[in-house]
Design a protein around this motif. Structure first.
Motif, short mmCIF file in Angstrom:
data_model
loop_
_atom_site.label_atom_id
_atom_site.label_comp_id
_atom_site.label_asym_id
_atom_site.label_seq_id
_atom_site.Cartn_x
_atom_site.Cartn_y
_atom_site.Cartn_z
N LYS A 123 8.73 28.44 27.62
CA LYS A 123 7.91 28.32 26.48
C LYS A 123 7.31 26.92 26.54
CE LYS A 123 9.45 31.98 23.91
NZ LYS A 123 9.92 32.57 22.63
N THR A 183 3.64 37.58 26.93
CA THR A 183 5.22 38.30 27.38
C THR A 183 4.89 39.10 28.71
OG1 THR A 183 5.87 38.48 25.04
CG2 THR A 183 7.30 39.29 26.71
N THR A 226 7.22 40.43 21.29
CA THR A 226 7.92 39.44 20.49
C THR A 226 7.22 39.22 19.25
OG1 THR A 226 8.24 38.48 22.84
CG2 THR A 226 8.63 37.15 20.74
N ASN A 236 16.37 29.94 29.62
CA ASN A 236 15.40 29.88 30.70
C ASN A 236 14.23 30.29 30.01
OD1 ASN A 236 16.95 28.84 32.81
ND2 ASN A 236 17.51 30.62 33.38
N ARG A 237 14.05 31.09 29.12
CA ARG A 237 12.96 31.75 28.29
C ARG A 237 12.29 30.59 27.50
NH1 ARG A 237 10.76 36.73 27.26
NH2 ARG A 237 9.33 37.11 25.60
N ASP A 238 13.18 30.09 26.79
CA ASP A 238 12.52 28.92 25.98
C ASP A 238 12.14 27.67 26.73
OD1 ASP A 238 13.15 30.14 23.40
OD2 ASP A 238 15.26 29.22 23.23
N THR A 251 9.48 32.85 33.38
CA THR A 251 10.91 32.45 33.18
C THR A 251 11.63 32.81 34.37
OG1 THR A 251 10.62 33.25 30.77
CG2 THR A 251 13.05 33.41 31.92
N THR A 263 7.48 36.56 31.20
CA THR A 263 8.56 36.92 32.02
C THR A 263 8.63 36.60 33.46
OG1 THR A 263 8.43 39.00 30.45
CG2 THR A 263 9.71 39.04 32.53
#
Length: 354
Positions: A252, A163, A12, A247-249, A223, A220
């Motif tokens: 975080k 990640t 990322t 979902n990733r945000d 998430t 990952t």
């Protein structure tokens, strides 16, 4: 005065470090977008641009750099040819000679520069080791308050939670790279079914397998797990269900939520810590290291969460360890935090100085 450069390429974000002839880390850049989804050419251009900005910041010209250490996610060859890295789209990156490409681009500005490749997990372990031993100094390193911090021995294993999950080892003062440069991929070792709270969690496929350590310990993985948790009746009223973020945000945001004692966030990090403890035990069974270190983004958790997380890792380790492996003094957080790999890439560049 000559300077040395370290580059840590993540799936990322990427970071650049600069060191002087006294082996002092004099600058670590803010993270910048790797642009990996735009392809290797865009990434290489971004790295060269950021190296230029970093050198300008310390008052150094391109032609004052002779050695650059480059770390990327693997697997890759010893010379930095990528091989289906799970964190870099294989359609764009497979078989890309990243070391050679960066060297060619840098030589346009500094013809004598040489780029030296090392895996990112290997770099992180080497950076941690170099700072602890004092072979490289960095004013921003924050020592852990324990007896193991004054590392008198010559081996450690480090897991980098990001990640994905990187791993790396140092033995006899040198990074363990392996016959083909692939050593340290602890994230792709396997976990028992009991390491996962839900069947859904263990089905996350990373690389070519499920039920790996990275399937449980990574952004990952968080998430993947969070998306399932939010469908359960237990969490139907959780505030994240009302969020329009991906979902990733949402994943975080879990560190901040955990710091505020959010039950869902605490459950997810407790599960992660347990899985990591088992993964570190597996690594230590194979390597018998003097010190085990937790690195990566989890180092940035609140003090209370760091203590809780480490206790969870240690409990899982000791609960399952053979008696002969229970004499480990403890498991520590990295004193370099999320910058261990970029410091290690820089430390790697010093090993080629004449």
């Amino acid at each position: 005065m000559n300077h040395y450069v370290g580059v840590d390429v993540g799936g990322t974000t990427t970071t650049v470090s600069i060191g002087n002839e006294e082996r002092e880390v004099v600058f670590v850049s803010p993270q910048f977008d790797t642009r990996s989804t735009d392809g290797p050419e865009a990434t290489i251009a971004a790295i060269v641009h950021e190296i230029g900005l970093a050198l300008k910041h310390v008052g150094c010209a391109f032609d004052q750099v002779q050695h650059i250490g480059l770390a990327t996610p693997g697997p890759a060859t010893r010379d930095g040819v990528l091989k289906n890295s799970p964190n870099l789209d294989p359609k764009l990156w497979n078989n890309f000679a990243v070391r050679g490409a960066l060297q060619a681009s840098m030589q346009a500005a500094s013809p004598g520069v040489v780029v030296h490749y090392i895996g990112d997990g290997q770099a992180a372990a080497f950076g941690e080791f170099a700072i602890r031993k004092g072979s490289v100094t960095w004013s921003q390193a924050i020592p852990e308050q324990s007896a193991a911090t004054a590392l008198k021995s010559n081996s450690l294993f480090m897991a980098m939670v990001g990640t994905g999950l990187g791993g790396g080892a140092v033995r006899r003062g040198l990074p363990v790279r392996g016959s083909q440069g692939r050593a340290g991929h602890a994230g792709h070792t396997f976990l028992p079914p009991t390491a996962f709270r839900h069947e859904h969690d263990r089905q996350l496929k990373v690389g070519n397998a499920v039920s790996t350590v990275e399937s449980a310990v990574s952004l990952t993985a968080l998430t993947h797990q969070l998306a399932h948790r939010l469908t359960l009746a237990q969490w139907k009223d959780h505030p994240l269900n009302a969020s329009a973020d991906t979902n990733r945000d949402k994943a975080k945001q879990l560190r901040e939520l955990a710091a505020d004692s959010d039950d869902l966030a605490l459950e997810l990090f407790d599960d992660q810590a347990r899985a990591l403890g088992i993964g570190l035990l597996t690594a230590n069974y194979l390597g018998d290291y003097d010190l085990l270190v937790i690195g990566g983004g989890v180092c940035d958790m609140s003090d209370a969460m760091r203590q809780r997380y480490r206790q969870g890792v240690e409990k899982a380790y000791y609960d399952s360890a053979l008696d002969g492996f229970r004499n480990l003094e403890g498991i520590e957080f990295s004193i370099c935090g999320d910058e261990a790999a970029v410091v290690g890439a820089l430390a790697h560049s010093y090993t080629f100085e004449t």
